[in-house]
Design a protein around this motif. Structure first.
Motif, PDB file in Angstrom:
ATOM      1  N   GLY A  21      35.754  40.005  26.683  1.00  7.85           N
ATOM      2  CA  GLY A  21      36.870  40.769  26.971  1.00  7.85           C
ATOM      3  C   GLY A  21      37.470  40.663  28.435  1.00  7.85           C
ATOM      4  O   GLY A  21      37.944  41.597  28.979  1.00  7.85           O
ATOM      5  N   GLN A  22      36.932  39.463  29.412  1.00  6.59           N
ATOM      6  CA  GLN A  22      37.176  39.398  30.464  1.00  6.59           C
ATOM      7  C   GLN A  22      36.782  37.902  30.842  1.00  6.59           C
ATOM      8  O   GLN A  22      36.303  37.405  30.212  1.00  6.59           O
ATOM      9  CB  GLN A  22      36.311  40.426  31.557  1.00  6.59           C
ATOM     10  CG  GLN A  22      34.949  40.594  31.228  1.00  6.59           C
ATOM     11  CD  GLN A  22      34.171  41.399  32.178  1.00  6.59           C
ATOM     12  OE1 GLN A  22      34.378  41.322  33.307  1.00  6.59           O
ATOM     13  NE2 GLN A  22      33.348  42.301  31.452  1.00  6.59           N
ATOM     14  N   ASP A  23      37.204  37.471  32.093  1.00  6.02           N
ATOM     15  CA  ASP A  23      37.043  36.275  32.521  1.00  6.02           C
ATOM     16  C   ASP A  23      35.545  36.128  32.595  1.00  6.02           C
ATOM     17  O   ASP A  23      34.803  36.693  32.844  1.00  6.02           O
ATOM     18  CB  ASP A  23      37.651  36.120  33.910  1.00  6.02           C
ATOM     19  CG  ASP A  23      39.252  36.209  34.076  1.00  6.02           C
ATOM     20  OD1 ASP A  23      39.738  35.765  32.822  1.00  6.02           O
ATOM     21  OD2 ASP A  23      39.804  36.517  35.107  1.00  6.02           O
ATOM     22  N   ALA A  24      35.355  34.664  32.160  1.00  2.00           N
ATOM     23  CA  ALA A  24      33.943  34.355  32.103  1.00  2.00           C
ATOM     24  C   ALA A  24      33.252  34.189  33.633  1.00  2.00           C
ATOM     25  O   ALA A  24      32.269  34.838  33.758  1.00  2.00           O
ATOM     26  CB  ALA A  24      33.940  32.712  31.626  1.00  2.00           C
ATOM     27  N   VAL A  25      33.888  33.922  34.602  1.00  2.00           N
ATOM     28  CA  VAL A  25      33.632  33.881  35.764  1.00  2.00           C
ATOM     29  C   VAL A  25      34.702  34.525  36.633  1.00  2.00           C
ATOM     30  O   VAL A  25      36.015  34.270  36.695  1.00  2.00           O
ATOM     31  CB  VAL A  25      33.391  32.350  36.548  1.00  2.00           C
ATOM     32  CG1 VAL A  25      32.921  32.257  37.944  1.00  2.00           C
ATOM     33  CG2 VAL A  25      32.391  31.645  35.707  1.00  2.00           C
ATOM     34  N   ARG A  26      34.335  35.444  37.682  1.00  6.62           N
ATOM     35  CA  ARG A  26      34.936  36.429  38.447  1.00  6.62           C
ATOM     36  C   ARG A  26      34.700  36.322  39.625  1.00  6.62           C
ATOM     37  O   ARG A  26      33.446  36.709  40.065  1.00  6.62           O
ATOM     38  CB  ARG A  26      35.476  37.561  37.697  1.00  6.62           C
ATOM     39  CG  ARG A  26      36.264  38.698  38.734  1.00  6.62           C
ATOM     40  CD  ARG A  26      36.466  39.940  37.856  1.00  6.62           C
ATOM     41  NE  ARG A  26      35.489  40.380  37.250  1.00  6.62           N
ATOM     42  CZ  ARG A  26      34.798  41.632  38.192  1.00  6.62           C
ATOM     43  NH1 ARG A  26      35.301  42.022  39.328  1.00  6.62           N
ATOM     44  NH2 ARG A  26      33.875  42.181  37.757  1.00  6.62           N
ATOM     45  N   SER A  27      35.564  35.994  40.805  1.00  2.00           N
ATOM     46  CA  SER A  27      35.378  35.912  42.151  1.00  2.00           C
ATOM     47  C   SER A  27      35.857  37.272  42.837  1.00  2.00           C
ATOM     48  O   SER A  27      37.018  37.329  42.726  1.00  2.00           O
ATOM     49  CB  SER A  27      35.735  34.595  42.888  1.00  2.00           C
ATOM     50  OG  SER A  27      35.576  34.497  43.979  1.00  2.00           O
TER      51      SER A  27
END
Length: 743
Positions: A21-27
């Motif tokens: 339900g969200q980005d796999a990798v988030r910075s």
């Protein structure tokens, strides 16, 4: 069948996508943090005030807008525990007073043996993250790689780079370090074994100190497998509670260190085994470590296994993401051993075809002067006495019977009594002036050598090119001894000369992988089994190139229930080759009914290995019936969700259930080892069904199923199934087909 398989494959691939339900990798640049979301879990790392990378979180999935506090080192706990020990560093190098297990240790030309790794840069790309660290003094860089998979798995590995102009020597290199949140009640599960007794599951409370699992054998090993699962002592069960789990993808010597600290923290470090290990880093060169896969679930050990199974089918096996069901095989070893010949093999093939077998495999003894296990290994030409016209007449007959053809090989070994050894004694691993230790009358070829690698690939390529071979049973029947490689030193001198020879632990396995990859690329229809006297080489490294593994040389159906119970904690049923063999069993001298033996072997990839020349008419009829039954359920068994309903280790009865990925079918296998006091078997409560759905019940043995023909999922999971098993070694199976709901 094809339409259903495509649906299942799509389901395997999609599993977990909705959970993310969200980005796999988030910075989060403002706080120098990175959030990695895999299935139902989140993993977070960040840069602290000392510019070092540390683990901040690993657990249940965090919301998309979650923000953790800024990373901060833990500080000094008295002078005896510096921040290097008390901080959950993501990849700690030996230096700055580190006394915990290091991920990296490097010798420098000036005698400096320490490193202090600080942050340099980061790069995010779709589901991947790369973070670069560098040493504060030496020109050493470490690239840390992260890859997120939708099934709920995070893969990590490292690349150690020499960015300078002088040569360094790596003495220890881990793939990754996993840090768990502080708690006092962690419990570790791991797998051990020996030849004919692999996959024994153990659990114990984690206390202060290190628990080391390893192989120094040159291969993965029977004695331990690079898998771990950590739960909470009183909260984690088969069906509930948190589990942190993982496994290393490496087929050589490895080490996994599970360390409980005095601050109730747990860290798991795994990678190359540092014993007798070294790797020379010349200027501009690098060393890449194996991949270390891990995940988290809050739904118990069973769900941890199912996540690994789905991941292996969708991402690891050679046919991913569309896994092919394993064919039913017949292997002729027990019928003939080394006394193979064309007429005898054709006779066995004709009998096997009548059972519904789909693949006929000739085992050891077809090549060279292979009359016993004392000669012939290395001489990979067809024995003209046994097969005067080569293998083609046998292969043609096997094809005419509707089966494809497989062959046993042991490419990495050589008998001293062989033409190959007499021509190239230097090709076998050895140390100068040291006797060569034989095991099973054979030596290990040094596959790290390019000339040996070329020889092995060329004879395998020629064998498969000249014969219509669909399958290789690739055996590996001993561990290393005297792992010398004097040719490797080249122009190196001093300590670097010795260190260069120790690269054998990496180069050998890399060349093995390269041979397998090239062979499969050139022969895309070829399938391969990884066999090593049973499970001596089973891991996520070899499974990238092989379709299945030989679970154990122990084919006793009762022992196999325990062996397969342990195996499925770490690996998918599709990969688990299991045979029906004759009784009394060669190992335990135990006699078990044929149906029990078949149903035990049906838990994975079914094979038949008995001497069909001795089977009765009744045996053949029952085997034909059971083989047809297996074919109807094998996609569910091999690709479905596995539920270990009752352990064979804790009761006289055991039960295993498989539910198809699309929920359309479920299969229950039930086994009764021994009945006592006339007591009836308790009802078996199923799992993983749809409570509101109705299921058509189809029993393998109508007289053993005591229930209605159509039952709701709620009843099957709540009240359970009543099975009339009795006596010793009784068994049965029940198939449930979901009925479509009328609108």
């Amino acid at each position: 069948m094809k339409k259903r398989l495509l649906t299942i494959s799509a389901t395997i691939f999609a599993c977990g996508l909705n959970v993310l339900g969200q980005d796999a990798v988030r910075s989060v640049d403002a706080s120098q943090q990175w959030y990695l979301n895999a299935g139902e879990s989140t993993y977070v790392v960040g840069i602290n005030e000392r510019h070092m990378l540390q683990s901040l979180y690993w657990g249940p999935a965090l919301p998309a807008d979650a923000r953790l506090p800024q990373a901060h080192s833990s500080g000094e706990w008295a002078s005896f525990d510096t921040p290097a020990n008390t901080t959950a560093l993501e990849y700690p190098a030996w230096g700055e007073g580190l006394f915990a297990e290091p991920a990296l240790k490097v010798d420098s030309p000036n005698g400096d043996r320490t490193l202090v790794l600080v942050y340099e840069s980061a790069k995010v790309s779709k589901s991947e993250l790369e973070i670069v660290l560098h040493d504060t003094v030496q020109p050493i860089k470490v690239h840390l790689f992260y890859e997120v998979f939708p099934q709920g798995i995070l893969s990590r590995w490292s690349r150690i780079e020499n960015a300078g102009s002088q040569t360094f020597v790596v003495e220890q290199a881990a793939s990754a370090v996993w840090n768990l949140p502080a708690a006092e009640d962690y419990s570790l599960s791991w797998l051990t074994g020996q030849w004919a007794g692999e996959w024994q599951l153990h659990s114990e409370l984690i206390q202060a100190g290190s628990h080391v699992m390893e192989s120094r054998r040159g291969s993965t090993g029977h004695q331990a497998n690079p898998w771990f699962a950590i739960g909470r002592e009183h909260a984690t069960t088969e069906d509930n509670g948190p589990v942190w789990f993982g496994e290393l993808g490496w087929s050589g010597s490895w080490r996994m260190n599970v360390e409980g600290t005095s601050q109730n923290k747990v860290r798991v470090t795994a990678g190359y085994n540092p014993f007798d290990f070294a790797y020379v880093l010349e200027p501009g060169k690098s060393l890449e470590t194996p991949k270390f896969y891990a995940g988290y679930t809050s739904h118990g050990q069973g769900e941890a296994s199912r996540i690994l199974h789905r991941f292996q089918l969708a991402e690891i096996l050679p046919t991913h993401p569309n896994p092919k069901p394993r064919p039913v095989i017949y292997n002729s070893w027990e019928a003939t051993e080394f006394a193979v010949n064309e007429a005898g093999q054709i006779s066995l093939a004709e009998k096997a075809a009548k059972l519904g077998v789909e693949r006929f495999v000739v085992d050891d003894g077809w090549f060279g002067q292979r009359l016993t296990d004392k000669a012939g290994l290395g001489d990979w030409y067809v024995n003209k006495t046994k097969f005067p016209n080569g293998l083609k007449p046998l292969i043609d007959r096997v094809h005419a019977l509707g089966m494809d053809f497989g062959l046993w090989v042991e490419p990495e070994m050589v008998n001293p009594d062989s033409d190959l050894y007499r021509a190239h004694p230097d090709w076998a691993m050895h140390f100068p002036d040291r006797n060569r230790t034989e095991a099973r009358n054979q030596l290990v070829l040094n596959l790290a050598r390019e000339d040996v690698k070329e020889y092995v690939f060329n004879f395998l390529d020629r064998l498969v090119t000249e014969n219509d071979i669909a399958f290789l049973k690739w055996d590996y029947n001993r561990n290393w001894s005297e792992p010398g490689w004097s040719e490797a030193s080249g122009s190196a001198n001093g300590s670097a000369e010795v260190a260069k020879q120790k690269e054998i632990y990496v180069r050998y396995v890399e060349n093995l992988y390269d041979i397998l990859a090239k062979l499969r690329a050139k022969h895309p229809k070829l399938e391969i089994e990884s066999c090593s006297g049973g499970s001596g080489r089973v891991d996520l490294g070899i499974l990238r190139y092989t379709d299945e593994v030989w679970t154990s040389d122990n084919t006793d159906a009762l022992d196999r229930l325990a062996i397969q119970y342990g195996f499925t904690h770490a690996y998918a049923p599709e990969t688990m080759a299991a045979w029906v063999t004759d009784v009394p069993n060669f190992l335990n001298r135990r006699s078990i009914p044929l149906q029990f033996r078949f149903l035990s072997a049906m838990q994975g990839a079914l094979g038949i290995g008995g001497n069909l020349n001795k089977w009765t008419t009744d045996d053949m009829a029952l085997a034909t019936k059971l083989t047809a039954f297996y074919k109807d359920i094998r996609t569910t068994v091999q690709h479905g969700n596995l539920y270990r309903l009752q352990s064979p280790l804790k009761s006289e009865s055991s039960h295993v259930e498989y539910v198809a990925q699309d929920g359309s079918q479920a299969v229950l296998f039930s086994y009764l080892r021994s009945q006592h006091f006339g007591m009836a078997l308790p009802k078996v409560q199923l799992k993983g069904l749809e409570p509101k759905a109705s299921y058509q019940v189809r029993a393998l043995d109508a007289g053993k199923y005591k229930g209605e023909a159509v039952v709701s999922g709620a009843v099957l999971m709540g009240e359970g199934i009543n099975l009339g098993l009795a006596g010793d070694y009784d068994s049965t199976a029940v198939v449930l087909e979901r009925l479509e709901t009328r609108r």
